[in-house]
Write an enzyme that holds these catalytic residues in place. Structure first.
Site, short mmCIF file in Angstrom:
data_model
loop_
_atom_site.label_atom_id
_atom_site.label_comp_id
_atom_site.label_asym_id
_atom_site.label_seq_id
_atom_site.Cartn_x
_atom_site.Cartn_y
_atom_site.Cartn_z
N TYR A 31 -4.88 8.62 -6.06
CA TYR A 31 -3.91 7.61 -5.63
C TYR A 31 -4.31 7.09 -4.25
CZ TYR A 31 0.61 5.60 -4.22
OH TYR A 31 1.61 4.76 -3.78
N LYS A 50 -5.54 3.24 -2.93
CA LYS A 50 -4.89 2.52 -1.84
C LYS A 50 -5.86 2.29 -0.67
CE LYS A 50 -0.80 2.03 -3.68
NZ LYS A 50 -0.26 0.68 -4.01
N SER A 59 0.85 -1.19 0.00
CA SER A 59 0.00 0.00 0.00
C SER A 59 0.89 1.24 0.00
CB SER A 59 -0.94 -0.04 1.21
OG SER A 59 -1.84 1.04 1.19
#
Length: 281
Positions: free
Chosen positions: A153, A157, A139
């Site tokens: 982004y 994650k 991650s």
């Protein structure tokens, strides 16, 4: 070191560069066997020449579910099993949330979330068949919170971590362990290879402020340090569900958690008042 029949078999995505390359090198140095998968395998040529029997390179685009399942079968056919899976493939699409086109937003999710999902689905039957194994989801500090210019982004994650927590609970009965690894900054090409949205000038001031912060406060380390941590995870009989990599990300995690708890506590009365059991309608 000569590989033995009992050496572990790794399956590493994004193995040709950055953290994936470091994980691959560390596993080989430990005498293990590695299936290194990536879209571009040429950076692994020299490493493969030095470990012709223990490094299997297979090309795949992890966003292609059918291809991921096919390459997983090839890996198991070649080495006979899988023991350690590292879901490392990913990329950074930078930009303010307002700036993202539909195609850009979907591309970010396709790689960082769906790619990891397809790999997780493809390897689980084989880990179950072994009676156990270890799946590591790489991650990011970006999953600790949403930060300006990395919103999508972070979203990818966050999704990866939510899925992985559920998977960990589902897989435990089969002896399969899942660890979410949250790295801070490392000297990889994550930033140099990142893609950016078309900038909206209304955010120019914020961009300048962010660039100054990054220039003054960025902490980046050698990828081999992350690989050393991952090797400790693999060696552990009781690996954690989550592992922070780096002092900076460790401190950020605790700071964000404290601020969230303070906010929840400040709004406790409102939160509790929003619940009252009533008979079914």
């Amino acid at each position: 070191m000569t590989a033995s029949a009992s050496s572990r078999v790794w399956f590493v995505t994004g193995a040709s560069r950055g953290l994936g390359r470091a994980f691959t090198e560390a596993a080989l140095a430990a005498g293990d066997r590695v299936v290194g998968v990536a879209r571009n395998l040429s950076p692994l040529d020299e490493l493969a020449a030095g470990h012709p029997e223990r490094l299997l390179r297979l090309p795949v685009d992890v966003t292609d579910r059918e291809a991921v399942f096919a390459v997983t079968e090839k890996a198991v056919e070649h080495f006979g099993r899988l023991d350690v899976v590292v879901n490392n493939a990913g990329a950074l699409f930078a930009g303010m949330v307002e700036e993202f086109s539909e195609a850009e937003a979907r591309a970010q999710m396709e790689l960082n979330f769906f790619g990891a999902l397809w790999v997780s689905q493809a390897v689980m039957p084989h880990l179950r068949a072994n009676g156990g194994g270890h799946l590591m989801q790489i991650s990011s500090i970006g999953a600790l919170g949403g930060f300006p210019s990395t919103g999508l982004y972070s979203a990818s994650k966050f999704a990866l971590e939510g899925m992985s927590e559920a998977l960990a609970a589902e897989a435990a009965q089969f002896g399969v362990k899942v660890t979410i690894v949250q790295p801070g900054g490392y000297w990889t090409d994550l930033y140099t290879s990142s893609r950016a949205t078309e900038p909206n000038p209304v955010y120019d001031g914020l961009r300048e402020e962010l660039q100054k912060q990054w220039a003054e406060g960025s902490v980046d380390s050698e990828p081999k340090l992350a690989a050393e941590a991952v090797m400790k995870l693999v060696a552990s009989d009781e690996p954690p569900l989550r592992l922070l990599l780096g002092s900076m990300v460790y401190d950020v995690a605790f700071d964000i958690s404290r601020r969230r708890m303070e906010t929840w506590a400040a709004w406790e009365e409102t939160s509790r008042a929003a619940e009252k059991a009533v008979p079914a309608p």
